[in-house]
Motif scaffolding. Structure first.
Motif, PDB file in Angstrom:
ATOM      1  N   LEU A 147      54.788   3.502 -26.319  1.00 56.73           N
ATOM      2  CA  LEU A 147      54.210   3.301 -27.651  1.00 56.73           C
ATOM      3  C   LEU A 147      52.661   4.191 -27.826  1.00 56.73           C
ATOM      4  O   LEU A 147      52.356   4.162 -29.024  1.00 56.73           O
ATOM      5  CB  LEU A 147      53.670   1.640 -27.722  1.00 56.73           C
ATOM      6  N   VAL A 148      51.984   4.193 -26.824  1.00 54.52           N
ATOM      7  CA  VAL A 148      50.780   5.096 -27.013  1.00 54.52           C
ATOM      8  C   VAL A 148      51.027   6.591 -27.464  1.00 54.52           C
ATOM      9  O   VAL A 148      50.410   6.831 -28.213  1.00 54.52           O
ATOM     10  CB  VAL A 148      50.052   5.148 -25.407  1.00 54.52           C
ATOM     11  N   ALA A 149      52.085   6.922 -26.948  1.00 57.21           N
ATOM     12  CA  ALA A 149      52.498   8.463 -27.306  1.00 57.21           C
ATOM     13  C   ALA A 149      52.856   8.503 -28.875  1.00 57.21           C
ATOM     14  O   ALA A 149      52.740   9.584 -29.572  1.00 57.21           O
ATOM     15  CB  ALA A 149      53.559   9.117 -26.493  1.00 57.21           C
ATOM     16  N   LEU A 150      53.482   7.181 -29.342  1.00 58.67           N
ATOM     17  CA  LEU A 150      53.674   7.220 -30.683  1.00 58.67           C
ATOM     18  C   LEU A 150      52.645   7.018 -31.716  1.00 58.67           C
ATOM     19  O   LEU A 150      52.715   7.768 -32.700  1.00 58.67           O
ATOM     20  CB  LEU A 150      54.710   6.490 -30.894  1.00 58.67           C
ATOM     21  N   TRP A 151      51.940   6.262 -31.622  1.00 57.45           N
ATOM     22  CA  TRP A 151      50.907   5.457 -32.389  1.00 57.45           C
ATOM     23  C   TRP A 151      49.456   5.837 -31.946  1.00 57.45           C
ATOM     24  O   TRP A 151      48.485   5.805 -33.012  1.00 57.45           O
ATOM     25  CB  TRP A 151      51.414   4.009 -32.479  1.00 57.45           C
ATOM     26  N   ILE A 152      49.010   6.037 -30.854  1.00 58.91           N
ATOM     27  CA  ILE A 152      47.738   5.891 -30.293  1.00 58.91           C
ATOM     28  C   ILE A 152      47.303   7.492 -30.233  1.00 58.91           C
ATOM     29  O   ILE A 152      47.794   8.316 -29.466  1.00 58.91           O
ATOM     30  CB  ILE A 152      47.417   5.303 -28.936  1.00 58.91           C
ATOM     31  N   GLU A 153      46.126   7.792 -31.050  1.00 56.94           N
ATOM     32  CA  GLU A 153      45.460   9.174 -30.891  1.00 56.94           C
ATOM     33  C   GLU A 153      44.597   9.320 -30.115  1.00 56.94           C
ATOM     34  O   GLU A 153      44.149  10.445 -29.566  1.00 56.94           O
ATOM     35  CB  GLU A 153      44.964   9.455 -32.274  1.00 56.94           C
ATOM     36  N   ASP A 154      43.860   8.328 -29.331  1.00 64.49           N
ATOM     37  CA  ASP A 154      42.726   8.225 -28.354  1.00 64.49           C
ATOM     38  C   ASP A 154      43.362   9.010 -27.044  1.00 64.49           C
ATOM     39  O   ASP A 154      44.477   8.608 -26.536  1.00 64.49           O
ATOM     40  CB  ASP A 154      42.448   7.039 -28.010  1.00 64.49           C
ATOM     41  N   ALA A 155      42.653  10.248 -26.885  1.00 66.62           N
ATOM     42  CA  ALA A 155      43.127  11.154 -25.693  1.00 66.62           C
ATOM     43  C   ALA A 155      42.953  10.548 -24.401  1.00 66.62           C
ATOM     44  O   ALA A 155      43.750  10.772 -23.339  1.00 66.62           O
ATOM     45  CB  ALA A 155      42.173  12.508 -25.679  1.00 66.62           C
ATOM     46  N   ARG A 156      41.959   9.737 -24.254  1.00 64.42           N
ATOM     47  CA  ARG A 156      41.591   8.940 -22.793  1.00 64.42           C
ATOM     48  C   ARG A 156      43.002   7.979 -22.590  1.00 64.42           C
ATOM     49  O   ARG A 156      43.529   7.930 -21.618  1.00 64.42           O
ATOM     50  CB  ARG A 156      40.422   8.381 -22.906  1.00 64.42           C
TER      51      ARG A 156
END
Length: 395
Positions: free
Chosen positions: A74-83
């Motif tokens: 989910l983070v890889a698909l939707w979240i842009e925050d690098a941390r």
């Protein structure tokens, strides 16, 4: 409402899939569904029995691992925050690694030294996908050279602690290490000697040759073209070419034979790696010296410096970041190419790679390949960080 109209609404933001995330999630999901997570072998050479994640872990373990992977997806698909991307990638790698270790513990009978529990295709693809996600996140964060080295040290330290603790002792690669531990230490030292020794020899010759090419522009194209021709010769072919003259030298000069200069062994490997190393060092020395400001050189001459002082205290110092970039290329190249030296008796970790290929023992191949990849990656990170730090100081 159209996307153009939506952009005019204050606070509105379109959800956007990350293209890299889509590829990584698709590959990881397909691997988890269609490929085995673990391969169980009753001994070293028999065909393995593929097992999925659910077949090797209890329900709570399977749920925990898949939950971490789902969050990472989910983070890889939707979240842009690098941390956030880096954090979930590292958690995913740890989760997959611990799941494989738990599978090894569960499938290995107490006291059994024969069975082999090897990571399957799903494990490797998930690890690569999570590693690429972590690399992408690190690139987005743009960490400084010191922080990059610190992250590398932390990762290697965590892996070293896990290995020292025995977390992965029941996995097949570690079983191979347990059998070959004394030989592994010897071959690892030989690998480092060949890689760093050939680099040192190339630096001793390449740096003066690069300065000569910079001072004599008319001779530069011929020298660089000659070195470029050497670079295009395949490693196996160059090793073979060197075997005949070095063998003849050993036969004609007994002292050379006693010193280890023979047609097989470390000598042809060192000579070949030395020849391959010259072009990057010479070319980067020339490029670095060309970047030095003429005003700085003229100012140094105006202060009364000799030509040698200008070269060593001004030009080479200012060119050092570019020269180090060439050294990084050479070291990474040599660490990988030393692998082939095992074919001519040169030793190194490649001995495990080719022995494993000959015995159809993939775990033995991995015993040699994983440290080689780790060494090359660590060398690239450290030297790249050092070159960047020197460039910042120079600026």
């Amino acid at each position: 409402m159209s996307s153009a109209a939506l952009r005019t609404v204050p606070g509105a933001r379109l959800a956007r899939l990350d293209p890299l995330g889509v590829v990584l999630v698709a590959a990881g999901a397909a691997a988890l569904v269609f490929l085995p997570f673990i391969v169980f072998k009753s001994n070293r050479i028999v065909p393995g029995d593929p097992r999925t994640l659910a077949q090797v872990l209890p329900a709570w373990g399977t749920l925990g691992c898949t939950s971490v992977l789902a969050v990472a997806a989910l983070v890889a698909l939707w979240i842009e925050d690098a941390r956030a991307r880096l954090l979930v990638a590292l958690l995913g790698v740890a989760s997959v690694a611990l799941a494989a270790a738990a599978a090894g513990d569960a499938l290995t009978p107490a006291g059994d030294k024969i069975v082999r529990v090897a990571p399957g295709g799903a494990f490797w693809i998930l690890t690569v996908c999570l590693g690429l996600l972590a690399t992408d996140a690190t690139t987005r964060l743009r960490p400084g050279p010191g922080l990059r080295v610190l992250l590398l040290a932390a990762a290697l330290g965590a892996a070293g602690l896990a290995l020292a603790h025995g977390t992965f002792d029941h996995l097949s690669v570690m079983r191979e290490y347990a059998v070959n531990s004394v030989r592994f230490a010897h071959e690892a030292r030989q690998h480092l000697r060949l890689a760093f020794g050939s680099l040192a020899a190339a630096a001793l010759v390449g740096l003066p040759l690069g300065v000569f090419c910079h001072r004599r522009p008319r001779l530069r194209p011929g020298i660089l073209a000659t070195l470029n021709v050497i670079e295009t010769i395949p490693a196996i072919a160059l090793f073979g070419i060197l075997m005949a003259p070095l063998g003849a030298l050993a036969a004609a000069v007994p002292l050379a034979d006693r010193l280890g200069i023979r047609g097989i062994g470390a000598a042809p490997a060192v000579v070949a790696l030395f020849l391959y190393s010259l072009l990057p060092i010479v070319a980067n020395t020339v490029a670095g010296l060309k970047r030095v400001s003429r005003a700085a050189v003229e100012a140094a001459h105006g202060m009364g410096m000799t030509d040698w002082q200008v070269l060593t205290k001004v030009e080479l110092i200012l060119a050092l970041p570019v020269i180090l970039t060439g050294v990084r290329v050479v070291l990474v190249q040599n660490i990988g190419m030393v692998t082939v030296a095992a074919l001519i008796g040169g030793g190194g970790l490649g001995a495990f790679v080719f022995q494993g290929i000959g015995q159809t023992a993939i775990d033995l191949v991995l015993l040699g390949a994983i440290p080689i990849v780790t060494l090359a990656f660590a060398a690239a990170v450290v030297l790249d960080a050092l070159a960047e730090a020197l460039d910042r100081v120079k600026a």
